[in-house]
Design a protein around this motif. Structure first.
Motif, PDB file in Angstrom:
ATOM      1  N   ASP A  76      -1.041  -0.640  -4.833  1.00 10.06           N
ATOM      2  CA  ASP A  76      -0.534  -1.724  -4.331  1.00 10.06           C
ATOM      3  C   ASP A  76      -1.178  -1.953  -2.656  1.00 10.06           C
ATOM      4  OD1 ASP A  76       0.525   0.405  -2.944  1.00 10.06           O
ATOM      5  OD2 ASP A  76       2.573  -0.634  -2.587  1.00 10.06           O
ATOM      6  N   HIS A 127      -2.158   2.460   2.628  1.00 12.47           N
ATOM      7  CA  HIS A 127      -1.096   3.102   3.082  1.00 12.47           C
ATOM      8  C   HIS A 127      -1.333   4.251   4.231  1.00 12.47           C
ATOM      9  CE1 HIS A 127       1.848   1.885   0.205  1.00 12.47           C
ATOM     10  NE2 HIS A 127       0.952   1.747  -0.704  1.00 12.47           N
ATOM     11  N   SER A 182       4.692  -0.699   1.677  1.00 17.10           N
ATOM     12  CA  SER A 182       4.195  -1.883   1.976  1.00 17.10           C
ATOM     13  C   SER A 182       5.328  -2.942   2.391  1.00 17.10           C
ATOM     14  CB  SER A 182       3.662  -2.669   0.567  1.00 17.10           C
ATOM     15  OG  SER A 182       2.718  -2.064   0.110  1.00 17.10           O
ATOM     16  N   GLY A 216       6.402  -2.184  -3.960  1.00 18.23           N
ATOM     17  CA  GLY A 216       5.312  -1.733  -4.426  1.00 18.23           C
ATOM     18  C   GLY A 216       5.473  -1.468  -6.014  1.00 18.23           C
TER      19      GLY A 216
END
Length: 257
Positions: A100, A103, A117, A134
């Protein structure tokens, strides 16, 4: 070919971890992924994680559910950070890549603080709430989650027409105190309840925090306690989301594939 693997767990959510910076693991062989995750015929886990090099990042986490599908996994990501530190790839702080996106994370004592996220919206529909953290998560508040039929009700929602064809993860929540909730999760891809789900407890914490004007929520799972800290914007979105909890190496082994 014989490979070395490591078993990690974060609040009872367990993962097969493989240092695949040499890119030797056959990631397209989903039958192999399923077999390695199988608790009867393989190593046994809630997921399999490959650690690979990624330009512009400290590492890349490639995550597989036990059925071979891919998604973001919060507890898996915390374990990936701890594993990468064990491998010497990182020290206490890192920026890495997952399915996703990017990070950031930090190792603080025996806990990993994982940046999640941003979440733009929470969708309400009656007693049910949907949040994308995510991975997709359905959230339902119930009176006594410890006695709730999580597997049966979770499967109904996961395979319902509303979420077809991909389905969703399903979380059941009971508030215990002002800033404390108990969560049980039916995980898509595992097709069963797990002892903990990182993206799931994040979704539940955001919903509960939004409803009760909190910026930090503690979450009890069957596998242990996690904490989610976040900031809210006036438009109802969330940012600076941190999933905080332990990540532990359980054992190391070798297996022929």
């Amino acid at each position: 070919m014989e490979i070395t693997f490591y078993k990690y767990q974060g609040t009872g959510n367990d993962f097969v971890m493989i240092d695949d910076r040499s890119k030797l693991f056959p990631e397209k062989d989903l039958f192999l992924v399923q077999k390695l995750c199988d608790r009867k015929f393989g190593i046994g886990s809630d997921g399999l994680i490959l650690i690979r090099n990624k330009e512009g990042y400290d590492f890349e986490m490639i995550y597989f559910n036990p059925d071979g599908s891919q998604s973001m996994c919060g507890n898996g990501a915390r374990c990936a950070v701890a594993f990468s530190r064990y491998l010497g790839i990182i020290e206490d702080n890192t920026t890495f890549r997952a399915i996703d996106g990017a990070h950031e994370a930090s190792v603080v004592g025996d806990e990993v603080e994982l940046g999640m996220s941003d979440v733009s919206t929470i969708d309400n529909e009656g007693q049910d709430i949907y949040v994308e953290t995510g991975s997709p998560h359905h959230v339902r508040f119930v009176e006594n989650v410890l006695e709730y039929p999580v597997f049966e009700e979770g499967a109904k929602i996961r395979f319902s027409d509303r979420y077809a064809p991909k389905g969703t993860n399903v979380n059941f929540v009971t508030p215990l105190a002002n800033d404390l909730i108990q969560v049980r999760t039916y995980e898509r891809g595992v097709e069963d309840e797990t002892l903990s789900c990182g993206t799931g407890v994040t979704a539940c914490a955001l919903v509960y925090g939004y409803q009760n004007d909190l910026n930090e929520v503690k979450i009890k799972t069957l596998g242990g306690t996690l904490k989610v800290r976040f900031s809210k914007k006036d438009d109802g979105s969330f940012h600076n989301i941190l999933l905080i909890g332990p990540a532990e190496q359980v054992f190391e082994g070798r297996i022929e594939i």
